[in-house]
Write an enzyme that holds these catalytic residues in place. Structure first.
Site, PDB file in Angstrom:
ATOM      1  CE1 TYR A  82     -74.890  -9.769 -34.325  1.00  0.00           C
ATOM      2  CE2 TYR A  82     -74.828  -8.976 -36.589  1.00  0.00           C
ATOM      3  CZ  TYR A  82     -74.895 -10.021 -35.679  1.00  0.00           C
ATOM      4  OH  TYR A  82     -74.967 -11.309 -36.133  1.00  0.00           O
ATOM      5  CE  LYS A 105     -71.905 -11.397 -34.314  1.00  0.00           C
ATOM      6  NZ  LYS A 105     -71.786 -12.634 -33.549  1.00  0.00           N
TER       7      LYS A 105
END
Length: 124
Positions: A43, A47
């Site tokens: 994750y 990002k």
């Protein structure tokens, strides 16, 4: 990584329209793009990749399309309902308060918004 490619493809297909209309791109990333957390490595990496893509795109486009990259911390949503481990180290902000800050920031033409604002103290 699907989120990354979905964002890239969406921006790619919108660029011509945004140029004609002097539109803006508001990318919702995460504080994890700057400060990765344990158990969120993929994750966090996605990002960071989106943030770097927007930085490169900002250079390519110049001032023709405004780009605001938002890096929120923990925002109170259904997704974060069961994140007890993270809530103990980072207070939540309401989604309504975060949304208002995002609109204000995009309207001002800010390049970045770290929300809640106290998160910016982490980088000092």
């Amino acid at each position: 990584m699907l989120i990354f490619w979905g964002t890239i493809n969406g921006i790619h297909f919108a660029i011509q329209h945004l140029k004609k209309t002097r539109g803006k791109i508001v990318l919702i990333s995460s504080i994890c793009g700057w400060y990765p957390l344990p158990t969120l490595s993929i994750y966090s990496a996605s990002k960071a990749a989106m943030m770097n893509f927007c930085e490169a795109l900002r250079t390519e486009l110049g001032s023709t399309i405004g780009i605001t990259v938002v890096t929120p911390g923990l925002i109170e949503t259904k997704m974060t309902h069961d994140w007890r481990n993270f809530k103990s180290i980072m207070p939540e902000e309401s989604a309504k308060s975060c949304a208002k800050a995002i609109v204000r920031s995009a309207c001002r033409g800010d390049s970045y918004l770290m929300e809640p604002s106290w998160l910016s103290q982490l980088s000092q």
